[in-house]
Design an enzyme around this catalytic site. Structure first.
Site, PDB file in Angstrom:
ATOM      1  N   MET A  46       0.853  -1.195   0.000  1.00 61.44           N
ATOM      2  CA  MET A  46       0.000   0.000   0.000  1.00 61.44           C
ATOM      3  C   MET A  46       0.884   1.239   0.000  1.00 61.44           C
ATOM      4  SD  MET A  46      -3.248  -0.933   2.471  1.00 61.44           S
ATOM      5  CE  MET A  46      -2.340  -1.837   3.711  1.00 61.44           C
ATOM      6  N   GLN A  85       8.266  -4.012  -4.724  1.00 59.24           N
ATOM      7  CA  GLN A  85       7.373  -3.993  -5.890  1.00 59.24           C
ATOM      8  C   GLN A  85       7.792  -2.890  -6.863  1.00 59.24           C
ATOM      9  OE1 GLN A  85       3.261  -2.378  -6.038  1.00 59.24           O
ATOM     10  NE2 GLN A  85       2.623  -4.507  -6.328  1.00 59.24           N
ATOM     11  N   CYS A 103      -2.340  -1.375 -10.374  1.00 61.63           N
ATOM     12  CA  CYS A 103      -2.624  -0.047  -9.823  1.00 61.63           C
ATOM     13  C   CYS A 103      -3.609   0.707 -10.721  1.00 61.63           C
ATOM     14  CB  CYS A 103      -1.338   0.756  -9.657  1.00 61.63           C
ATOM     15  SG  CYS A 103      -1.672   2.394  -8.963  1.00 61.63           S
ATOM     16  N   LYS A 161       1.334  -8.913  -9.436  1.00 60.71           N
ATOM     17  CA  LYS A 161       0.063  -8.613  -8.761  1.00 60.71           C
ATOM     18  C   LYS A 161      -0.829  -7.870  -9.744  1.00 60.71           C
ATOM     19  CE  LYS A 161      -1.821  -6.512  -4.523  1.00 60.71           C
ATOM     20  NZ  LYS A 161      -2.423  -5.261  -4.966  1.00 60.71           N
ATOM     21  N   ASP A 176     -10.874  -7.552   0.382  1.00 61.58           N
ATOM     22  CA  ASP A 176     -11.920  -7.587   1.408  1.00 61.58           C
ATOM     23  C   ASP A 176     -11.690  -8.577   2.541  1.00 61.58           C
ATOM     24  OD1 ASP A 176     -13.110  -5.631  -0.044  1.00 61.58           O
ATOM     25  OD2 ASP A 176     -14.813  -6.839  -0.740  1.00 61.58           O
TER      26      ASP A 176
HETATM   27  C1  FMN Z   1      -3.757   3.361   0.087  1.00 58.41           C
HETATM   28  C2  FMN Z   1      -3.538   2.171  -0.802  1.00 58.41           C
HETATM   29  C3  FMN Z   1      -2.351   2.059  -1.504  1.00 58.41           C
HETATM   30  C4  FMN Z   1      -2.134   0.954  -2.337  1.00 58.41           C
HETATM   31  N1  FMN Z   1      -0.928   0.840  -2.978  1.00 58.41           N
HETATM   32  C5  FMN Z   1      -0.667  -0.278  -3.705  1.00 58.41           C
HETATM   33  C6  FMN Z   1       0.628  -0.495  -4.271  1.00 58.41           C
HETATM   34  O1  FMN Z   1       1.565   0.294  -4.094  1.00 58.41           O
HETATM   35  N2  FMN Z   1       0.803  -1.622  -5.014  1.00 58.41           N
HETATM   36  C7  FMN Z   1      -0.197  -2.541  -5.206  1.00 58.41           C
HETATM   37  O2  FMN Z   1       0.016  -3.554  -5.888  1.00 58.41           O
HETATM   38  N3  FMN Z   1      -1.415  -2.358  -4.663  1.00 58.41           N
HETATM   39  C8  FMN Z   1      -1.660  -1.280  -3.906  1.00 58.41           C
HETATM   40  N4  FMN Z   1      -2.881  -1.127  -3.308  1.00 58.41           N
HETATM   41  C9  FMN Z   1      -3.885  -2.209  -3.423  1.00 58.41           C
HETATM   42  C10 FMN Z   1      -3.776  -3.206  -2.269  1.00 58.41           C
HETATM   43  O3  FMN Z   1      -2.539  -3.880  -2.308  1.00 58.41           O
HETATM   44  C11 FMN Z   1      -4.912  -4.241  -2.317  1.00 58.41           C
HETATM   45  O4  FMN Z   1      -4.833  -4.922  -3.549  1.00 58.41           O
HETATM   46  C12 FMN Z   1      -6.299  -3.606  -2.197  1.00 58.41           C
HETATM   47  O5  FMN Z   1      -6.330  -2.651  -1.159  1.00 58.41           O
HETATM   48  C13 FMN Z   1      -7.357  -4.674  -1.931  1.00 58.41           C
HETATM   49  O6  FMN Z   1      -7.120  -5.355  -0.739  1.00 58.41           O
HETATM   50  P1  FMN Z   1      -7.974  -5.048   0.612  1.00 58.41           P
HETATM   51  O7  FMN Z   1      -9.437  -5.190   0.238  1.00 58.41           O
HETATM   52  O8  FMN Z   1      -7.504  -6.066   1.605  1.00 58.41           O
HETATM   53  O9  FMN Z   1      -7.654  -3.631   0.992  1.00 58.41           O
HETATM   54  C14 FMN Z   1      -3.131  -0.043  -2.480  1.00 58.41           C
HETATM   55  C15 FMN Z   1      -4.329   0.095  -1.774  1.00 58.41           C
HETATM   56  C16 FMN Z   1      -4.537   1.169  -0.930  1.00 58.41           C
HETATM   57  C17 FMN Z   1      -5.838   1.258  -0.171  1.00 58.41           C
END
Ligand code: FMN
Length: 337
Positions: free
Chosen positions: A17, A70, A100, A139, A202
């Site tokens: 994230m 990453q 992303c 990813k 989720d």
């Molecule tokens: C603030 C934020 C930053 C994120 N940054 C990245 C990132 O740098 N690289 C990536 O592959 N996914 C990124 N994501 C996506 C998360 O890795 C994840 O796939 C997404 O939040 C869904 O998972 P969750 O429902 O458990 O939050 C980001 C998500 C959030 C909310």
């Protein structure tokens, strides 16, 4: 589970994230039982051009191994040239961001836009795989939008191109982060490939972690937003998956200690000025769930020193104690009546 030569214990991984899951948060999650962490996305072009800001994001603490960095980008040659720069920081895995949704990334053919160009995505994976001495993972998402869901084909392409594992977020790019995540697509992808599949989207509790594992057959679950302000969630998930043990949330005093530990680590790693500005959102997440805490949330939004964070912690403990006493008094009165 195995990612190439890298072995991971059973439990849950922390999702990458950007701007949130920095070294301090990743180390904290690991100390609570996260079995794997992926760093914030880093621009391959930034690394190749020698940007110190990009390189800073690659720093991993000793407590977050085995872990991944990453990379994102749209040019196979640039990504391959970024690998030796990334390797200076000795990650155990290199992960490629093909999910992303941010316009700044996906608007430039990178991130989720690569799902619309699997041929380019394949060339990127092959180039990085060839350049990398460590396993390479990808990813990505369900697809660009509901009319172009292609996660299954994309997963096969990633496997054929040499990926050692994949992580799938069960949402389209168009969906951004809107619920619900589609776990059925994760099941389909798991069925379609022989490399390990990390399921994401989720999962925010021990029960939902188990449900995702059972519903999709994925090899590991990855938790993002559900862990914000709750790094202990990883210990709870690991215990529940191991033998059904339900660990309670820590009491408020302990939660606030964890918050202070995180902010102190942030200050040590990135300097106080940046740390306290970024700490505000984390403090807000730590106090989520305290009823009637509007003033507390405002207080969290202005912290600018460790003293401020300590004052916030004291206030959160005071408020939750007062709430508890109120509840006990009223239930006591109820029993007497
Ligand atoms: C603030 C934020 C930053 C994120 N940054 C990245 C990132 O740098 N690289 C990536 O592959 N996914 C990124 N994501 C996506 C998360 O890795 C994840 O796939 C997404 O939040 C869904 O998972 P969750 O429902 O458990 O939050 C980001 C998500 C959030 C909310």
């Amino acid at each position: 589970m195995q990612i190439g030569t890298v072995t991971l214990a059973g439990g849950a991984a922390l999702a990458p994230m950007a701007g949130v899951a920095d070294r301090a948060f990743r180390e904290l999650c690991r100390s609570f039982g996260a079995v794997y962490t992926v760093g914030e996305m880093v621009s391959a072009r930034g690394l190749v051009q020698g940007s110190p800001k990009s390189e800073e994001l690659l720093v991993m603490g000793p407590g977050e191994r085995p872990g991944a960095v990453q990379l994102f980008g749209d040019d196979p040659e640039v990504l391959a040239r970024a690998v030796p720069v990334a390797m200076k920081y000795q990650p155990q895995v290199i992960d490629l961001n093909m999910g992303c949704p941010a316009p700044k990334i996906a608007g430039n053919r990178a991130g989720a836009a690569l799902m619309k160009d699997p041929e380019l995505a394949s060339r990127i994976i092959r180039a990085v795989k060839e350049a990398s001495p460590v396993p390479v993972t990808v990813k990505f998402r369900k697809g660009w939008d509901e009319n172009s869901v292609n996660a299954v084909d994309f997963a096969r392409m990633a496997q054929e191109s040499g990926a050692d594992a994949i992580a799938l977020h069960g949402r389209t790019r168009a969906q951004m982060y809107a619920p619900p995540a589609d776990w059925e697509i994760i099941r389909q992808v798991k069925e379609a490939v022989s490399i390990p599949v990390i399921g994401n989207g989720d999962v925010d509790s021990p029960r939902s972690a188990k449900e995702m594992l059972e519903a999709t057959g994925c090899d590991l679950v990855m938790v993002g937003r559900g862990a914000l302000g709750r790094p202990w969630l990883f210990g709870q998930i690991a215990a529940y998956l191991r033998d059904g043990t339900v660990l309670p949330d820590p009491p408020m005093e302990e939660r606030m200690e964890v918050m202070l530990r995180q902010v102190s680590l942030m200050a040590a790693y990135k300097g106080e000025k940046i740390a306290f500005r970024e700490a505000r959102k984390h403090c807000g997440w730590y106090i989520t769930g305290i009823r009637g805490a509007a003033a507390l949330r405002r207080q969290a939004g202005t912290v600018s020193s460790l003293e401020d964070v300590k004052a916030l912690a004291r206030e959160a403990v005071r408020l939750s104690r007062a709430l508890l006493e109120n509840t006990e008094n009223s239930s006591g009165a109820g029993r007497g009546a």
